[in-house]
Design an enzyme around this catalytic site. Structure first.
Site, PDB file in Angstrom:
ATOM      1  CE1 TYR A   1      -9.906  -1.416   2.986  1.00 29.18           C
ATOM      2  CE2 TYR A   1     -11.652   0.202   3.190  1.00 29.18           C
ATOM      3  CZ  TYR A   1     -10.823  -0.561   2.411  1.00 29.18           C
ATOM      4  OH  TYR A   1     -10.907  -0.465   1.041  1.00 29.18           O
TER       5      TYR A   1
ATOM      6  CE1 TYR B   1      -4.278   1.594   0.534  1.00 28.76           C
ATOM      7  CE2 TYR B   1      -2.847   3.262   1.482  1.00 28.76           C
ATOM      8  CZ  TYR B   1      -4.065   2.887   0.957  1.00 28.76           C
ATOM      9  OH  TYR B   1      -5.079   3.821   0.851  1.00 28.76           O
TER      10      TYR B   1
END
Length: 116
Positions: free
Chosen positions: A113, A21
């Site tokens: 998340y 990421y």
């Protein structure tokens, strides 16, 4: 609803590195400011780097890769790990996504998340 999502074109083995990421490294204060704007827009790509202390955040809204399109799942097939490559500053880990199980070609990639 969900965002665009990402599907794999090939089979991925359990425990394999899938992607990093990436985005712009900003301070947590700047992330708070941007987060308010993003919340009004209904989308955010902020990822806190709080491995040791909450100093920096990755913002993938303007600079990033395919990882910013990976959706959330409560039953994800990817797990997030902080890794250190070419850097030993514990405030700046890199965010690596690894497969938690074998993933079939065509399957959507997801991670939790952890926004609770």
């Amino acid at each position: 609803g969900t965002g665009w999502g990402v599907r794999t074109l090939q089979r991925i083995r359990k425990n394999s590195f899938v992607m990093e990421y990436v985005g712009e490294i900003i301070t947590s204060e700047e992330a708070e400011r941007r987060g308010q704007v993003y919340d009004r827009q209904g989308a955010t790509y902020l990822f806190d780097l709080d491995y040791v202390e909450d100093v920096y955040t990755v913002d993938a809204a303007h600079y990033g890769n395919i990882s910013h399109f990976v959706n959330h799942s409560c039953d994800p097939n990817l797990q997030v790990y902080n890794v250190f490559i070419e850097n030993l500053d514990q405030r700046l880990p890199r965010i690596a996504l690894f497969a938690t199980r074998p993933i079939r070609a065509g399957e959507e990639l997801t991670f939790d998340y952890n926004m609770h």
